[in-house]
Scaffold this active site. Structure first.
Site, PDB file in Angstrom:
ATOM      1  N   TYR A 134       1.518  -1.092   0.847  1.00 52.57           N
ATOM      2  CA  TYR A 134       0.030  -0.055   0.334  1.00 52.57           C
ATOM      3  C   TYR A 134       0.947   1.349   0.222  1.00 52.57           C
ATOM      4  O   TYR A 134       0.234   3.047  -0.176  1.00 52.57           O
ATOM      5  CB  TYR A 134      -0.716   0.072   1.167  1.00 52.57           C
ATOM      6  CG  TYR A 134      -2.276  -0.740   1.234  1.00 52.57           C
ATOM      7  CD1 TYR A 134      -2.048  -2.175   0.377  1.00 52.57           C
ATOM      8  CD2 TYR A 134      -3.459  -0.576   1.412  1.00 52.57           C
ATOM      9  CE1 TYR A 134      -2.844  -3.246   1.059  1.00 52.57           C
ATOM     10  CE2 TYR A 134      -4.446  -1.039   0.947  1.00 52.57           C
ATOM     11  CZ  TYR A 134      -4.310  -2.727   0.875  1.00 52.57           C
ATOM     12  OH  TYR A 134      -5.677  -3.836   1.084  1.00 52.57           O
ATOM     13  N   ASP A 168      -3.279 -17.434   5.546  1.00 53.05           N
ATOM     14  CA  ASP A 168      -4.192 -18.503   4.741  1.00 53.05           C
ATOM     15  C   ASP A 168      -4.659 -19.148   6.102  1.00 53.05           C
ATOM     16  O   ASP A 168      -5.760 -19.642   5.822  1.00 53.05           O
ATOM     17  CB  ASP A 168      -3.547 -18.982   3.513  1.00 53.05           C
ATOM     18  CG  ASP A 168      -2.621 -19.419   4.070  1.00 53.05           C
ATOM     19  OD1 ASP A 168      -1.248 -18.763   4.534  1.00 53.05           O
ATOM     20  OD2 ASP A 168      -2.257 -20.339   3.153  1.00 53.05           O
ATOM     21  N   LYS A 175       2.352 -14.005   5.999  1.00 54.74           N
ATOM     22  CA  LYS A 175       2.749 -15.072   5.375  1.00 54.74           C
ATOM     23  C   LYS A 175       4.354 -14.506   4.700  1.00 54.74           C
ATOM     24  O   LYS A 175       5.035 -15.180   3.847  1.00 54.74           O
ATOM     25  CB  LYS A 175       2.015 -14.835   3.804  1.00 54.74           C
ATOM     26  CG  LYS A 175       1.765 -15.182   2.805  1.00 54.74           C
ATOM     27  CD  LYS A 175       1.009 -16.497   3.399  1.00 54.74           C
ATOM     28  CE  LYS A 175       0.756 -17.335   2.489  1.00 54.74           C
ATOM     29  NZ  LYS A 175       0.396 -19.466   2.101  1.00 54.74           N
ATOM     30  N   ASP A 215      -6.074  -5.638   5.653  1.00 47.99           N
ATOM     31  CA  ASP A 215      -7.487  -4.835   5.152  1.00 47.99           C
ATOM     32  C   ASP A 215      -8.176  -6.714   4.682  1.00 47.99           C
ATOM     33  O   ASP A 215      -9.554  -6.339   4.811  1.00 47.99           O
ATOM     34  CB  ASP A 215      -6.538  -4.265   3.696  1.00 47.99           C
ATOM     35  CG  ASP A 215      -7.641  -3.583   2.866  1.00 47.99           C
ATOM     36  OD1 ASP A 215      -9.006  -3.553   3.086  1.00 47.99           O
ATOM     37  OD2 ASP A 215      -7.535  -3.206   1.296  1.00 47.99           O
TER      38      ASP A 215
END
Ligand code: NAP
Length: 409
Positions: A152, A273, A219, A297
């Site tokens: 971002y 995940d 992640k 987000d």
């Protein structure tokens, strides 16, 4: 009562809140004016009911979005940013991002200019709001999303542009890495400083509120030096700044036989995940989640859906120097001026603001009045269409019913 005065920040970072603080508000575009009027009515009533005439908010309008453009020719006047900075706490409705006029998102600009590095989104089920979950009452967590970096940061180049070509050549010539020549390129910076301040804020929140755990969502199995580093720095800051008040999951089971010692927060981490399925299957195992920007987000909106959608989700963007509380949904332009939409997101954000100011009685009163009003089956269109036997009321009527409830609670 005292005359109105500004909220100030002490050297130790704590707030000094006068009895009549001046709080700037941005009404917002589209449905903003409707939900703001409703919120203002509810919050004034909550403060009056909780403190009689001992406390009162002195609201100060500050301009952004379409109203600012009409009055000043500027979508986000510098004066607005100065006003928020000077008053430490502010609240805003949603703002339109003018499409195709070369103007950046006003929301993103406000966050970046004021360095509002933590996006804080509590997710708690309010019975009987319609939910897709079988046991929505098990959901009660707060997401701390890093707000300033990650993909971002806005560092990206279009496919086939000269700049993208230069980056691709640099990767090939200097780093020995080959990427397809027609690639668009984006950069994902995640820094130690920004990670540590975000995770420290999440841990401090868990300690203040006696919550069981902080989960680092990442992640890092794939993106080792960005998301993996976020995880590593998260554990480091827990040890450096809160070593005597935190334990890891290994210590929980290795040293404490699975029983959390009183007053200690468990620091754990989960791959992004996997966490998405865990918050569906075992949501009660998660209390505070600290996460980089993109994961956060996705997760915040997915969690909001689990407890009734964005119309019910409060939020705030916080720095060490100021905080802006805001509805998490957009301007819903098709409903503008119809006095129709659900004001709960902004009302709950305002309740969060009261809590942040230390006005806990007024905050709790707002939450209780909102819950009992919904329990009566009086709701706006978005919930009415999902609830059997509910009475649909307008935005302003919902606020009036909340005020009536408050006086009787
Ligand atoms: P949106 O304004 O959030 O609206 C999408 C849909 O969500 C609405 O049509 C409505 O669904 C539902 N909804 C939103 N707020 C609601 C409320 N208070 N009560 C009941 N239902 C509500 O999203 P968008 O249409 O994608 O964005 C419109 C504009 O808002 C854009 O200019 C965008 O840039 C801006 N935006 C601003 C912010 C912000 O200021 N923080 C955030 C997001 C978007 P139904 O049609 O099903 O009734």
């Amino acid at each position: 009562m005292e005359t109105s005065a500004r909220i100030k920040i002490s050297n130790d970072g704590s707030l000094q809140v006068p009895d009549c603080p001046v709080i700037p508000f941005i009404e917002g575009d589209g449905i903003g004016p409707d939900i703001w009027q409703a919120t203002r009515m509810v919050i004034n009533s909550a403060v009056k009911t909780a403190y009689n005439s001992g406390r009162k908010i002195s609201w100060l309008e500050t301009l952004a979005g379409e109203k600012a453009y009409q009055q000043t020719g500027n979508w986000l006047p510098d004066e607005t940013l100065d006003t928020i900075r000077a008053h430490v706490v502010a609240i805003k409705g949603p703002l339109t991002t003018p499409v195709g006029k070369g103007i950046r998102s006003l929301n993103v600009t406000i966050r970046q200019v004021l360095d509002l590095y933590a996006c804080v989104r509590p997710v708690k089920y309010i019975d009987p709001v319609p939910s897709p979950m079988k046991r929505p009452e098990k959901i009660n967590m707060v997401v701390f999303r890093e707000n300033t970096e990650d993909v971002y940061a806005g560092i990206e180049w279009q496919s086939k542009s000269e700049a993208a070509g230069r980056v691709i050549s640099f990767l090939k010539d200097e780093m020995g890495i080959s990427v397809p020549s027609d690639s668009g390129i984006g950069i994902k910076p995640i820094s130690e400083k920004n990670t540590k301040r975000l995770v420290a804020r999440a841990i401090a929140y868990a300690l203040e509120n006696n919550l069981e755990s902080v989960t680092l969502m990442h992640k890092g199995n794939i993106m080792k030096f960005t998301e993996g580093a976020f995880n590593q720095w998260g554990y480091e800051v827990a040890e450096e700044r809160f070593g005597d008040r935190t334990i890891t999951e290994d210590e929980l089971f290795g040293t404490y036989n699975g029983m959390r010692p009183e007053g200690k927060v468990i620091i754990k981490d989960r791959i992004a995940d996997m966490l998405f399925q865990q918050v569906l299957l075992r949501p009660d195992e998660y209390h505070v989640i600290a996460t980089p920007n993109l994961n956060g987000d996705y997760l915040s909106d997915a969690l909001a859906a689990q407890v009734g959608g964005l119309g019910m989700a409060p939020g705030a963007n916080i720095s060490d120097k100021c905080a802006v509380f805001e509805a998490t949904h957009g301007t819903a332009p098709k409903y503008a001026g119809q006095d129709k939409v659900n004001p709960c997101s902004l009302i709950l954000s305002a309740a969060m603001m009261l809590d942040y100011m230390g006005w806990k009685e007024a905050s709790l009163l707002t939450g209780r009045a909102l819950q009992t009003t919904i329990q009566d089956g009086t709701v706006t269109y978005d919930l009415a269409r999902q609830m059997t036997g509910a009475t649909e009321v307008k935005c302003s009527e919902f606020a009036k019913r909340m005020v009536n409830k408050m006086e009787k609670l």
